[in-house]
Design a protein around this motif. Structure first.
Motif, PDB file in Angstrom:
ATOM      1  N   LEU A   4       0.858  -1.184   0.000  1.00  0.00           N
ATOM      2  CA  LEU A   4       0.000   0.000   0.000  1.00  0.00           C
ATOM      3  C   LEU A   4       0.892   1.231   0.000  1.00  0.00           C
ATOM      4  N   LYS A   5       0.723   2.072  -1.001  1.00  0.00           N
ATOM      5  CA  LYS A   5       1.512   3.296  -1.078  1.00  0.00           C
ATOM      6  C   LYS A   5       0.574   4.479  -0.860  1.00  0.00           C
ATOM      7  N   GLY A   6       0.742   5.132   0.277  1.00  0.00           N
ATOM      8  CA  GLY A   6      -0.059   6.306   0.600  1.00  0.00           C
ATOM      9  C   GLY A   6       0.610   7.564   0.097  1.00  0.00           C
ATOM     10  N   ARG A   7       0.168   8.687   0.615  1.00  0.00           N
ATOM     11  CA  ARG A   7       0.761   9.969   0.202  1.00  0.00           C
ATOM     12  C   ARG A   7       2.195  10.117   0.694  1.00  0.00           C
ATOM     13  N   THR A  10       4.701   4.047   2.657  1.00  0.00           N
ATOM     14  CA  THR A  10       4.464   2.794   1.945  1.00  0.00           C
ATOM     15  C   THR A  10       4.627   1.656   2.946  1.00  0.00           C
ATOM     16  N   LYS A  11       3.662   0.722   2.950  1.00  0.00           N
ATOM     17  CA  LYS A  11       3.723  -0.423   3.858  1.00  0.00           C
ATOM     18  C   LYS A  11       3.383  -1.704   3.112  1.00  0.00           C
ATOM     19  N   SER A  12       4.004  -2.795   3.546  1.00  0.00           N
ATOM     20  CA  SER A  12       3.666  -4.133   3.062  1.00  0.00           C
ATOM     21  C   SER A  12       2.940  -4.850   4.190  1.00  0.00           C
ATOM     22  N   ALA A  25      -5.868  -0.292   4.474  1.00  0.00           N
ATOM     23  CA  ALA A  25      -5.076   0.932   4.664  1.00  0.00           C
ATOM     24  C   ALA A  25      -5.330   1.522   6.049  1.00  0.00           C
ATOM     25  N   LEU A  26      -6.573   1.549   6.479  1.00  0.00           N
ATOM     26  CA  LEU A  26      -6.893   2.085   7.802  1.00  0.00           C
ATOM     27  C   LEU A  26      -6.331   1.197   8.906  1.00  0.00           C
ATOM     28  N   LYS A  27      -6.433  -0.112   8.720  1.00  0.00           N
ATOM     29  CA  LYS A  27      -5.887  -1.059   9.689  1.00  0.00           C
ATOM     30  C   LYS A  27      -4.380  -0.877   9.833  1.00  0.00           C
ATOM     31  N   ALA A  28      -3.700  -0.557   8.723  1.00  0.00           N
ATOM     32  CA  ALA A  28      -2.246  -0.358   8.723  1.00  0.00           C
ATOM     33  C   ALA A  28      -1.853   1.076   9.102  1.00  0.00           C
ATOM     34  N   GLU A  29      -2.855   1.886   9.473  1.00  0.00           N
ATOM     35  CA  GLU A  29      -2.634   3.286   9.861  1.00  0.00           C
ATOM     36  C   GLU A  29      -1.927   4.075   8.758  1.00  0.00           C
ATOM     37  N   MET A  30      -2.431   3.906   7.532  1.00  0.00           N
ATOM     38  CA  MET A  30      -1.886   4.601   6.366  1.00  0.00           C
ATOM     39  C   MET A  30      -2.504   5.988   6.235  1.00  0.00           C
ATOM     40  N   ASP A  31      -1.828   6.846   5.506  1.00  0.00           N
ATOM     41  CA  ASP A  31      -2.329   8.193   5.208  1.00  0.00           C
ATOM     42  C   ASP A  31      -3.193   8.129   3.942  1.00  0.00           C
ATOM     43  N   TRP A  32      -4.354   7.511   4.067  1.00  0.00           N
ATOM     44  CA  TRP A  32      -5.247   7.226   2.946  1.00  0.00           C
ATOM     45  C   TRP A  32      -6.512   8.043   3.116  1.00  0.00           C
ATOM     46  N   GLY A  33      -6.727   9.037   2.260  1.00  0.00           N
ATOM     47  CA  GLY A  33      -7.887   9.897   2.383  1.00  0.00           C
ATOM     48  C   GLY A  33      -9.186   9.200   2.001  1.00  0.00           C
ATOM     49  N   PHE A  34     -10.246   9.556   2.695  1.00  0.00           N
ATOM     50  CA  PHE A  34     -11.585   9.067   2.381  1.00  0.00           C
ATOM     51  C   PHE A  34     -12.589   9.958   3.080  1.00  0.00           C
TER      52      PHE A  34
END
Length: 97
Positions: A4-7, A10-12, A25-34
C-alpha cells in the motif's frame, strides 16, 4: 502480500480476504484519504498496478464514479475494491484532489 503506497508512507501487509483496500489501509494506519466509505465521494481512489485478479470486479459505484479509461488503467475506489484471493497486490492512493 499487499503493498500500500499512501501519500507519504508505503507499507507491506498481509491481505485479508473480504477486506477492502481502504479497510486494509486504515488497519495499517496509512495516510489514505476518504470521506464516505460508500463509493460516492471518490476520495479513496487508488491505482492497482499488480494483482487486479485478486480483487472483486468493479462495483456499480465504481462504474458510476470512474471513467472507463480509469478502470482500464487500473483505478479503483479503495472502499469498493475487496480482496477475493491471496496473492501479490500493489496499490497506490491516487485521489483526484
Amino acid at each position: 502480500m499487499i503493498i500500500l503506497k499512501g501519500r507519504r508512507v508505503t507499507k507491506s501487509i498481509e491481505p485479508v480476504t473480504e477486506f477492502t483496500i481502504l479497510d486494509l489501509a486504515l488497519k495499517a494506519e496509512m495516510d489514505w484519504g476518504f470521506s464516505c466509505m460508500r463509493g460516492t465521494c471518490s476520495r479513496c481512489r487508488c491505482q492497482v498496478s499488480e494483482g487486479m485478479e485478486h480483487l472483486n470486479a468493479p462495483t456499480d459505484e465504481e462504474l458510476d464514479n470512474l471513467e472507463p479509461e480509469e478502470l482500464e488503467q487500473g483505478f479503483r475506489l479503495g472502499c469498493q475494491a475487496k480482496v477475493k484471493s491471496e496473492g501479490a497486490i500493489a496499490v497506490a492512493h491516487k485521489p483526484y484532489f
